[in-house]
Motif scaffolding. Structure first.
Motif: not given
Length: 72
Positions: A32-35, A19-29, A6-17
């Motif tokens: 962002a996950t590593a960060a 990752q700048n802009g939308p996730y377009r590729t798996i590499a983007d995710v 839940g923290l991961y989804k809230t803090e990483c996936i559902r925000t642009n903190i």
């Protein structure tokens, strides 16, 4: 584990903190996950340990152990 997800989804996936802009590729995710993981493990302030980072708490713990191990 659900709380971590839940923290991961809230803090990483559902925000642009992390990752700048939308996730377009798996590499983007992946980047962002590593960060997010680096921030979560090293730089976030944690209220249960006195509003310090996990790294600071770990350093303090091992410094305390070293002091306890010194002979009198």
């Amino acid at each position: 584990m659900e709380s971590g997800n839940g923290l991961y989804k809230t803090e990483c996936i559902r925000t642009n903190i992390f990752q700048n802009g939308p996730y377009r590729t798996i590499a983007d995710v992946e980047f962002a996950t590593a960060a997010w993981v680096e921030w979560y493990n090293n730089r976030r302030l944690h209220s249960a340990i006195g509003n310090i980072t996990p790294v600071q708490a770990e350093h303090a713990h091992y410094a305390d152990l070293a002091l306890q191990a010194q002979p009198l």
